[in-house]
Design a protein around this motif. Structure first.
Motif, PDB file in Angstrom:
ATOM      1  N   ALA A 126       0.885  -1.830   0.074  1.00 21.65           N
ATOM      2  CA  ALA A 126      -0.132   0.002  -0.374  1.00 21.65           C
ATOM      3  C   ALA A 126       0.871   1.309  -0.220  1.00 21.65           C
ATOM      4  CB  ALA A 126      -1.680  -0.195   1.319  1.00 21.65           C
ATOM      5  N   ALA A 127       0.585   2.041  -0.826  1.00 23.35           N
ATOM      6  CA  ALA A 127       1.587   3.425  -1.395  1.00 23.35           C
ATOM      7  C   ALA A 127       0.410   4.636  -0.462  1.00 23.35           C
ATOM      8  CB  ALA A 127       1.732   3.686  -2.951  1.00 23.35           C
ATOM      9  N   ASP A 128       0.894   6.009  -0.479  1.00 21.50           N
ATOM     10  CA  ASP A 128       0.506   6.980   0.589  1.00 21.50           C
ATOM     11  C   ASP A 128      -1.228   6.639  -0.333  1.00 21.50           C
ATOM     12  OD1 ASP A 128       2.386   7.794  -1.708  1.00 21.50           O
ATOM     13  OD2 ASP A 128       1.014   9.404  -1.642  1.00 21.50           O
ATOM     14  N   GLY A 129      -2.184   7.275   0.818  1.00 17.08           N
ATOM     15  CA  GLY A 129      -3.542   7.932   0.212  1.00 17.08           C
ATOM     16  C   GLY A 129      -4.372   6.302   0.379  1.00 17.08           C
ATOM     17  N   GLN A 134       7.906  -9.363  -8.655  1.00 14.92           N
ATOM     18  CA  GLN A 134       8.900 -10.561  -8.279  1.00 14.92           C
ATOM     19  C   GLN A 134       7.883 -11.699  -7.330  1.00 14.92           C
ATOM     20  OE1 GLN A 134      11.727  -8.496  -5.848  1.00 14.92           O
ATOM     21  NE2 GLN A 134      12.355  -7.306  -7.474  1.00 14.92           N
ATOM     22  N   GLY A 135       7.258 -11.351  -7.564  1.00 14.39           N
ATOM     23  CA  GLY A 135       5.453 -12.449  -7.057  1.00 14.39           C
ATOM     24  C   GLY A 135       6.254 -12.021  -5.196  1.00 14.39           C
ATOM     25  N   SER A 136       6.887 -11.704  -4.436  1.00 15.82           N
ATOM     26  CA  SER A 136       6.936 -11.212  -3.522  1.00 15.82           C
ATOM     27  C   SER A 136       6.162 -10.590  -1.836  1.00 15.82           C
ATOM     28  CB  SER A 136       8.171 -10.572  -2.649  1.00 15.82           C
ATOM     29  OG  SER A 136       8.297  -9.487  -2.727  1.00 15.82           O
ATOM     30  N   LEU A 137       4.938  -9.750  -3.681  1.00 13.84           N
ATOM     31  CA  LEU A 137       3.502  -9.320  -2.892  1.00 13.84           C
ATOM     32  C   LEU A 137       2.501  -9.590  -4.472  1.00 13.84           C
ATOM     33  CD1 LEU A 137       4.158  -5.742  -1.799  1.00 13.84           C
ATOM     34  CD2 LEU A 137       3.495  -7.596  -0.849  1.00 13.84           C
ATOM     35  N   ASP A 138       1.731  -9.692  -3.745  1.00 17.81           N
ATOM     36  CA  ASP A 138       0.184 -10.592  -4.290  1.00 17.81           C
ATOM     37  C   ASP A 138      -0.268  -9.531  -5.894  1.00 17.81           C
ATOM     38  OD1 ASP A 138      -0.095 -12.721  -3.977  1.00 17.81           O
ATOM     39  OD2 ASP A 138      -1.043 -12.532  -1.725  1.00 17.81           O
ATOM     40  N   ALA A 139      -0.257  -8.401  -4.889  1.00 22.13           N
ATOM     41  CA  ALA A 139      -1.044  -6.625  -5.736  1.00 22.13           C
ATOM     42  C   ALA A 139      -0.041  -5.703  -4.975  1.00 22.13           C
ATOM     43  CB  ALA A 139      -2.218  -7.248  -5.556  1.00 22.13           C
ATOM     44  N   VAL A 140      -0.344  -4.843  -5.186  1.00 24.93           N
ATOM     45  CA  VAL A 140      -0.282  -3.727  -4.667  1.00 24.93           C
ATOM     46  C   VAL A 140      -1.516  -2.874  -5.218  1.00 24.93           C
ATOM     47  CG1 VAL A 140       2.530  -3.517  -4.998  1.00 24.93           C
ATOM     48  CG2 VAL A 140       1.449  -2.474  -6.696  1.00 24.93           C
ATOM     49  N   PHE A 141      -1.545  -1.203  -4.709  1.00 16.69           N
ATOM     50  CA  PHE A 141      -2.632  -0.008  -4.540  1.00 16.69           C
ATOM     51  C   PHE A 141      -1.159   0.902  -4.351  1.00 16.69           C
ATOM     52  CE2 PHE A 141      -3.466   4.054  -2.516  1.00 16.69           C
ATOM     53  CZ  PHE A 141      -5.909   3.707  -3.546  1.00 16.69           C
ATOM     54  N   LEU A 151       8.016  -1.069  -4.568  1.00 13.96           N
ATOM     55  CA  LEU A 151       6.223  -1.625  -4.127  1.00 13.96           C
ATOM     56  C   LEU A 151       5.778  -2.540  -5.598  1.00 13.96           C
ATOM     57  CD1 LEU A 151       3.750   0.085  -1.906  1.00 13.96           C
ATOM     58  CD2 LEU A 151       5.465  -2.049  -1.614  1.00 13.96           C
ATOM     59  N   ILE A 152       5.681  -2.488  -6.741  1.00 15.90           N
ATOM     60  CA  ILE A 152       5.908  -2.095  -8.029  1.00 15.90           C
ATOM     61  C   ILE A 152       6.543  -3.244  -8.050  1.00 15.90           C
ATOM     62  CG2 ILE A 152       5.519  -2.181 -10.359  1.00 15.90           C
ATOM     63  CD1 ILE A 152       3.559   0.525  -9.478  1.00 15.90           C
ATOM     64  N   PRO A 153       7.734  -3.088  -8.576  1.00 12.32           N
ATOM     65  CA  PRO A 153       8.299  -4.658  -8.205  1.00 12.32           C
ATOM     66  C   PRO A 153       8.026  -6.028  -7.787  1.00 12.32           C
ATOM     67  CG  PRO A 153       9.878  -2.021  -8.446  1.00 12.32           C
ATOM     68  CD  PRO A 153       8.587  -1.906  -8.110  1.00 12.32           C
ATOM     69  N   GLN A 154       7.841  -5.388  -6.643  1.00 17.56           N
ATOM     70  CA  GLN A 154       7.501  -6.534  -5.796  1.00 17.56           C
ATOM     71  C   GLN A 154       6.810  -7.404  -6.009  1.00 17.56           C
ATOM     72  OE1 GLN A 154       8.006  -5.891  -0.870  1.00 17.56           O
ATOM     73  NE2 GLN A 154       8.646  -3.967  -1.531  1.00 17.56           N
TER      74      GLN A 154
END
Length: 299
Positions: A97-100, A138-145, A132-135
């Protein structure tokens, strides 16, 4: 090389302690130490630097980290997949999760998700869009805001927009600019500019807008925390450019929100790897999300 040994390795690396890793894995510390030594012998390199106080990854340990995380994630995804086949969804959903994010529909969406799938635990990692988006790749995160990049996303990503808004100016209410109906970008050259750092997904949009207007883009203070931007403005440091959708910016009487011209629109979205990489918990969240977000999803 066993999956459990790699999970022990991850626990030591993340906890930076053999004792805490043993507590986390619910095993005796000597068992973890033995497994790590066995792994180091197999790979032919030391994975940790050990002293009386700290445990730190070596260069070899850092090289192993993404592979160990990928293996651990694959095992968790397989377990969740078969749990879903039995009708009870379990496992872990890892989101960035990024800011906001607090001003988006994601918290409410996760509330509904929890009521429908109480067996799924959700890990939330904070960070900037750039980190966050590179993660996700790489598969370390399922999804990001995160902020939708100024350039298009890679073809391997899917996304669903949760926030559409525009950048606004935050001006101290006792300043003459607070009485204006809008502020042009050239007015920011005469006052200290407070805005996002270079790792923010909104930074490229701001830089591009200033370039198109022929105005130098020279932030004097850079922070991705809008609450801090507000305090700096209220303290007389300068004028801030911030995301208009952030909650709370209109409720502080010390600061006035003024539109910016030309408009600087932006979008923030849930971003994930498309295709067969999606875990069962992520697919369940996306299925739920399609009924709550904007139309025309990108798959």
């Amino acid at each position: 090389m066993e999956v459990r040994t790699l999970q022990y390795f991850l626990a030591v690396a993340e906890e930076q302690s053999f004792t805490r890793a043993a507590d986390r894995c619910r095993v005796a510390q000597p068992a973890i130490s033995q497994q790590i030594r066995s792994l180091e012998r197999e790979l032919g390199e030391a994975l940790f630097q050990r002293d009386s106080r700290n445990v730190r990854l070596t260069a070899a340990g850092n090289a192993l980290m993404p592979h160990a995380r990928a293996v651990s994630a694959a095992v968790a995804a397989a377990k969740a997949e078969f749990a879903a086949r039995s009708g009870l969804l379990t496992g872990t959903l890892s989101l960035g999760a990024a800011d906001g994010v607090e001003s988006s529909s994601l918290p409410a969406l996760l509330g509904t998700f929890h009521r429908l799938h109480p067996g799924v635990s959700v890990n939330l990692a904070e960070g900037s869009s750039a980190s966050l988006i590179p993660q996700v790749r790489q598969g370390s995160l399922d999804a990001v805001f995160a902020a939708v990049p100024l350039e298009s996303l890679d073809p391997g990503f899917g996304h669903r927009v949760l926030v559409r808004d525009e950048i606004v100016a935050l001006v101290a209410s006792d300043q003459p600019q607070a009485q204006q109906s809008a502020l042009s970008l050239d007015e920011f050259s005469a006052t200290p500019l407070i805005t996002y750092g270079q790792d923010s997904g909104l930074y490229p949009r701001l830089r591009t807008a200033f370039k198109r207007a022929g105005v130098p883009f020279r932030p004097a203070y850079a922070t991705n925390h809008v609450a801090l931007q507000l305090e700096l403005v209220a303290s007389g440091v300068g004028i801030a450019l911030a995301a208009g959708a952030v909650r709370g910016i209109t409720s502080d009487p010390r600061v006035t929100v003024v539109p910016v011209t030309p408009r600087i629109p932006y979008a923030k979205a849930l971003i994930w790897r498309s295709g067969q990489h999606s875990s069962a918990p992520l697919r369940a969240l996306l299925d739920l999300q399609y009924s709550a977000a904007e139309p025309s999803p990108t798959k």
